[in-house]
Design an enzyme around this catalytic site. Structure first.
Site, short mmCIF file in Angstrom:
data_model
loop_
_atom_site.label_atom_id
_atom_site.label_comp_id
_atom_site.label_asym_id
_atom_site.label_seq_id
_atom_site.Cartn_x
_atom_site.Cartn_y
_atom_site.Cartn_z
N GLU A 275 -4.45 3.37 7.83
CA GLU A 275 -3.99 2.59 8.98
C GLU A 275 -4.53 3.07 10.32
O GLU A 275 -3.78 3.20 11.28
CB GLU A 275 -2.46 2.57 9.02
CG GLU A 275 -1.83 1.90 7.81
CD GLU A 275 -0.37 1.50 8.02
OE1 GLU A 275 0.26 2.02 8.96
OE2 GLU A 275 0.12 0.67 7.25
N GLU B 90 0.42 -0.71 0.18
CA GLU B 90 1.82 -0.48 0.54
C GLU B 90 2.54 -1.81 0.70
O GLU B 90 2.04 -2.70 1.39
CB GLU B 90 1.95 0.28 1.87
CG GLU B 90 1.55 1.73 1.80
CD GLU B 90 1.75 2.48 3.13
OE1 GLU B 90 2.58 2.04 3.95
OE2 GLU B 90 1.06 3.49 3.32
C1 GCB Z 1 2.99 2.50 6.77
C2 GCB Z 1 2.43 3.88 6.66
C3 GCB Z 1 3.36 4.82 5.94
C4 GCB Z 1 4.78 4.61 6.44
C5 GCB Z 1 5.18 3.18 6.16
C6 GCB Z 1 6.61 2.90 6.64
O1 GCB Z 1 2.32 1.52 6.87
O2 GCB Z 1 1.17 3.90 6.05
O3 GCB Z 1 2.96 6.14 6.14
O4 GCB Z 1 5.69 5.51 5.88
O5 GCB Z 1 4.32 2.31 6.81
O6 GCB Z 1 7.52 2.95 5.83
O7 GCB Z 1 6.78 2.66 7.82
#
Ligand code: GCB
Length: 616
Positions: free
Chosen positions: A421, A511
């Site tokens: 990201e 994700e």
């Molecule tokens: C994301 C990040 C991750 C965070 C996640 C979140 O996109 O890559 O490190 O933990 O969101 O849960 O906010």
């Protein structure tokens, strides 16, 4: 560059894990006051491996910013006289300097890759020696990951833009080990397949080439010799190709490994020997597919964290075995080492269990439009001469070099992720990443390369995905946006994904996740409840199943994990399918149903994550 310490016919090793002396250095006095010259002032006990942060119920330890000292003595084995003696640290987060006795012997930048130093002249076999390591958890614009330290009325404050605790310490094993004076320095194996025949290109480097030969012996999992080769060691090393008829392939769900014994030989004498595991498999991106052994592979699994109660990011074999069993239980076939290189034990375990790995560099938080999973400006420009600049890119490049070097021989690793990201919709981002992609390909021509795209750079705006072989998208529709509105989330998500599919590249959803407090229930399903997490996943799966170019689903996250405190973090990030202590939420059962059904559909005749391991 390093080779992991081993016990072989010519090598020995002694773990330095256990209880060390430990002292924080909040005023940064240790170096000038020469703390390495004697027992650390005010020393307390500290376990290695572990993060130091949660082992002491004291805010000064948990939130310490700066240097922290570790020290112990070690007796150098008597039998190592005449050998080369090396001190090897598997990780010291985020940088470290090491003294042996009063001599400074090595410094290293980067908290997740190993480093070592030849200490032969500083030690005497049979005698004890004091080892002192100072680690520094400070994050700056010149570190990977980045951060900023400010001096405030309340002391030094560390800001960073990634969503997990900035755990620090000696997270993995420390070794004293011996090698012969003339020794092997590097081994590279590149497997290939030609029908049912396997090939293994091998390249071996040694400390000196004088009159030496390299011999390699390949044994199958039952210890039978199946191929042998040798070559003279020249300036570029010794190289050759092994051929294995009727090869037993390494494949997802079938972690079959051969053992390659590498010998450095002078006349009749074996100077050095080392064992390298080899999984014979191929990886290739073709159209919108990623092929392993020529077969399309679909990723099912998680973005993970090295994160546990008490030990933080410390490696523990018990947790590794447990987490792998849970991955098997739930039907996962893969994982991403979000957001940093994991312990080599994790990679070796994945090799043995046929788990497929996306291997990520610790470049997380290079995005000033995001902070801790919470949208909002950070008051900095991401890429600029004062912030993340050319020097930072050199640090990033070194981190990529060290990762590829460390993990190049793991069959489980099928894809490099060179950042999570980052800002990717600006000209500066394009200029920053172009050479890093080129570098990664130059280091390893055998695996695809990608980076993980953020929701703030949707299709049509991202200027970095042009360099990627595989698109990796983190999307939180229905959690961060359209919160609680799954129908609207589904429409928006489908529309965005359809746009990405026009790029005609494979897409992995790296994700998607919804914060869920275990034990919170509601009907109708409301955000934070276990029911909502299940419905959120179902919605996502409808979207992913509708797009052919999608070749993988990695739920965020495997388990709840520790983060710095924040208005959106209730005792950490709660997007786990499991709680932090690995109890399944309702979502774990829902995923299990989907993924095990898929695994049964895909199963090859000999898939079994428990079998086909070589003897240790
Ligand atoms: C994301 C990040 C991750 C965070 C996640 C979140 O996109 O890559 O490190 O933990 O969101 O849960 O906010």
């Amino acid at each position: 560059m390093t080779m992991r310490p081993q016990e072989t016919a010519t090598r020995d090793r002694r773990p330095l894990d256990g209880i060390w002396d430990f002292a924080l250095d909040p005023d940064g006095r240790g170096r000038t006051d020469r703390w390495f010259a004697g027992r650390l002032p005010g020393a307390r006990d500290m376990a290695v491996p572990a993060s130091y942060n949660d082992l002491v119920p004291d805010r000064a330890v948990r939130e310490h910013v700066g240097e922290a000292w570790y020290q112990r003595t070690v007796r150098v084995p008597r039998g190592w006289a005449g050998e080369r003696i090396v001190l090897h640290l598997e990780s010291a987060t985020h940088r470290a300097t090491v003294w042996v006795g009063e001599t400074e012997v090595v410094s290293h930048e980067g908290g997740y890759t190993p480093f070592e130093v030849d200490v032969t002249v500083h030690v005497r076999p049979g005698e004890t020696v004091r080892v002192t390591v100072v680690v520094d958890n400070t994050l700056t614009f010149r570190s990977i990951p980045p951060g900023v330290v400010e001096d405030t009325e309340d002391g030094r404050r560390q800001t960073y833009w990634h969503d997990f605790v900035n755990y620090a310490g000696l997270h993995r094993s420390v070794w004293l080990h011996s090698t012969p004076r003339d020794h092997l320095t590097d081994i590279t194996v590149v497997p290939g397949l030609d029908g049912t025949t396997g090939t293994i290109d091998w390249l071996v480097e040694a400390s000196s080439q004088a009159t030496e030969t390299v011999a390699v012996i390949l044994r199958d999992a039952d210890g039978r010799v199946v191929a042998e080769d040798d070559a003279e060691a020249g300036p570029g090393g010794a190289a050759g190709t092994l051929t294995v008829p009727d090869v037993h392939r390494w494949a997802p769900g079938n972690g079959y490994l051969y053992d390659l014994e590498v010998r450095l030989i002078d006349g009749e004498e074996v100077l050095d020997s080392y064992h390298q595991s080899v999984g014979v498999r191929t990886v290739e991106v073709r159209g919108t597919e990623l092929l392993i052994n020529g077969e399309p592979f679909y990723f099912r699994g998680f973005g993970m964290h090295e994160d546990h109660d008490v030990i933080g990011k410390g490696h523990s074999d018990a947790h590794l075995v447990h987490d792998t069993e849970l991955l098997h239980w739930i039907g996962a076939n893969s994982l991403r080492t979000s957001h940093y290189p994991y312990s080599q034990d994790v990679l070796e375990h994945a090799d043995r269990h046929g788990l497929v790995v996306i291997d990520e560099v610790a470049a997380v938080g290079q995005n000033m439009g995001l902070g801790g999973g919470i949208f909002g400006a950070q008051g900095y420009t991401t890429f600029s001469p004062e912030t993340i600049n050319d020097e930072s890119r050199e640090v990033h490049a070194r981190a990529i070099r060290e990762l590829v070097h460390r993990d190049k021989n793991h069959p489980s690793v099928v894809l490099w992720s060179i950042a999570n990201e980052p800002e990717s919709d600006t000209e500066a981002a394009e200029a920053y990443f172009r050479p890093l992609f080129a570098l990664t390909r130059e280091l390893d021509a055998t695996r695809p390369v990608g980076f993980v795209n953020v929701m703030l750079a949707p299709h049509g705006t991202c200027r970095v995905s042009q360099f990627a072989d595989v698109l990796m998208l983190n999307r939180h529709y229905g959690s961060y946006v359209h919160t609680g509105e799954l129908a609207a989330a589904e429409r928006a998500w489908t529309e965005e994904l359809q746009a990405w599919a026009t790029d005609r590249k494979p897409i992995i959803i790296t994700e998607y996740g919804a914060d869920t407090l275990a034990g919170l229930h509601s009907d109708p399903a409301e955000p934070w409840s276990e029911e909502y997490q299940v419905e959120y996943l179902e919605m996502n799966h409808r979207v992913l199943d509708s797009i052919d170019a999608v070749i993988g689903e990695h739920v965020w996250n495997f388990a709840d994990f520790a983060t710095k405190a924040g208005v959106m973090r209730v005792g950490g990030n709660k997007k786990g399918a499991f709680t932090r202590d690995r109890r399944p939420k309702a979502a774990a059962h829902a995923l299990r149903e989907r993924w095990r059904a898929a695994r049964d559909r895909d199963a090859g005749p000999d898939d079994d994550h428990r079998t086909d391991r070589p003897a240790r």
